[in-house]
Write a protein that holds these residues in place. Structure first.
Motif, PDB file in Angstrom:
ATOM      1  N   GLU A   1      29.862  43.923  22.555  1.00 11.82           N
ATOM      2  CA  GLU A   1      31.201  43.713  23.099  1.00 11.82           C
ATOM      3  C   GLU A   1      32.171  44.317  22.105  1.00 11.82           C
ATOM      4  N   VAL A   2      33.114  45.102  22.591  1.00 11.27           N
ATOM      5  CA  VAL A   2      34.183  45.637  21.750  1.00 11.27           C
ATOM      6  C   VAL A   2      35.510  45.184  22.335  1.00 11.27           C
TER       7      VAL A   2
ATOM      8  N   ILE B   1      44.843  41.918  25.606  1.00 10.59           N
ATOM      9  CA  ILE B   1      43.529  42.111  25.010  1.00 10.59           C
ATOM     10  C   ILE B   1      42.715  42.970  25.972  1.00 10.59           C
ATOM     11  N   GLU B   2      42.152  44.060  25.466  1.00 10.64           N
ATOM     12  CA  GLU B   2      41.287  44.899  26.288  1.00 10.64           C
ATOM     13  C   GLU B   2      39.914  44.942  25.649  1.00 10.64           C
ATOM     14  N   GLY B   3      38.882  44.832  26.487  1.00 12.86           N
ATOM     15  CA  GLY B   3      37.535  44.845  25.942  1.00 12.86           C
ATOM     16  C   GLY B   3      36.507  45.229  26.983  1.00 12.86           C
ATOM     17  N   ALA B   4      35.282  45.371  26.488  1.00 18.51           N
ATOM     18  CA  ALA B   4      34.163  45.700  27.363  1.00 18.51           C
ATOM     19  C   ALA B   4      32.882  45.170  26.735  1.00 18.51           C
ATOM     20  N   THR B   5      31.980  44.740  27.583  1.00 19.51           N
ATOM     21  CA  THR B   5      30.646  44.329  27.158  1.00 19.51           C
ATOM     22  C   THR B   5      29.635  45.129  27.954  1.00 19.51           C
ATOM     23  N   THR B   6      28.662  45.687  27.258  1.00 18.26           N
ATOM     24  CA  THR B   6      27.521  46.324  27.912  1.00 18.26           C
ATOM     25  C   THR B   6      26.280  45.691  27.315  1.00 18.26           C
ATOM     26  N   ALA B   7      25.364  45.271  28.169  1.00 20.13           N
ATOM     27  CA  ALA B   7      24.202  44.550  27.663  1.00 20.13           C
ATOM     28  C   ALA B   7      23.079  44.541  28.692  1.00 20.13           C
ATOM     29  N   VAL B   8      21.946  44.040  28.236  1.00 19.46           N
ATOM     30  CA  VAL B   8      20.797  43.801  29.091  1.00 19.46           C
ATOM     31  C   VAL B   8      20.448  42.327  28.962  1.00 19.46           C
TER      32      VAL B   8
ATOM     33  N   SER C   1      31.594  37.536  27.454  1.00 13.66           N
ATOM     34  CA  SER C   1      32.407  37.710  26.248  1.00 13.66           C
ATOM     35  C   SER C   1      32.244  36.587  25.230  1.00 13.66           C
ATOM     36  N   ALA C   2      32.107  36.969  23.972  1.00 13.80           N
ATOM     37  CA  ALA C   2      32.185  35.997  22.866  1.00 13.80           C
ATOM     38  C   ALA C   2      33.647  35.817  22.453  1.00 13.80           C
ATOM     39  N   PHE C   3      34.466  36.834  22.682  1.00 11.44           N
ATOM     40  CA  PHE C   3      35.865  36.790  22.256  1.00 11.44           C
ATOM     41  C   PHE C   3      36.657  35.681  22.935  1.00 11.44           C
TER      42      PHE C   3
END
Length: 187
Positions: free
Chosen positions: A23-24, A33-40, A103-105
């Motif tokens: 996550e960034v 706040i802008e962010g994105a998460t990519t995961a499996v 999101s952890a944020f």
């Protein structure tokens, strides 16, 4: 009572355990706040992009969450009333935070907003957005402020119907370690 300093302009978490990915988050311009998460997770890949508008008191005023052609818009009036895609959602009455499953944020929002002293507890229900369908539902949560750890970092006992754990936060009021889910990555 917790007193946190302003967060840096960019942040990252490495998701591990439940899911593998990143996550960034970018905190400029301030209060958007802008962010994105990519995961499996469970052998399925996902990507979620978001923009969240906050007040200076860390109350969520709006959010746009998108994933591969799906999008949901949340609008809050700051008094605990919400619209999801333009439609009032009374199930979210009394909610002041958005919480994204991806999101952890977003676990920073109630910690900042509540400013609990050691030993204090507070319910912090959230407008919870699923990572797969982007469905929005009410998530009951409770935060209890614990004594700081030996390094002076804030600790909280976190509870929701599906999870109970201890969360450790840095001087910015951001999760350092979300057990089994994510850890802060150096940026």
């Amino acid at each position: 009572m917790s007193t946190f300093v302003d967060p840096p302009r960019q942040l990252a978490w490495r998701h591990q355990g439940l899911r593998e990915g990143f996550e960034v988050v970018f905190t400029e311009p301030r209060w958007t706040i802008e962010g994105a998460t990519t995961a499996v997770e469970e052998r399925a890949a996902f990507a979620v992009q978001y923009a969240i508008d906050l007040t200076p008191d860390w109350v969520t005023r709006g959010a746009r969450v998108a994933s591969f052609g799906r999008e949901v818009h949340l609008l809050a009036d700051g008094d605990g009333h919400w619209h999801v895609d333009g439609v009032p959602d009374p199930a979210l009455d009394g909610v002041f935070d958005v919480d994204l499953e991806s999101s952890a944020f977003t676990n920073a929002f109630p910690v900042h907003r509540l400013a609990l002293a050691v030993g204090e507890s507070a319910d912090a229900p959230a407008a919870w957005v699923r990572r797969d369908t982007l469905a929005v539902q009410r998530l009951e949560q409770r935060y209890t402020r614990l004594p700081d750890d030996p390094q002076g970092r804030s600790r909280f006992d976190y509870w929701s119907p599906d999870l109970a754990c201890e969360l450790v936060y840095d001087e910015f009021g951001l999760v350092l370690d979300y057990p089994g889910i994510a850890v802060r990555a150096p940026v």
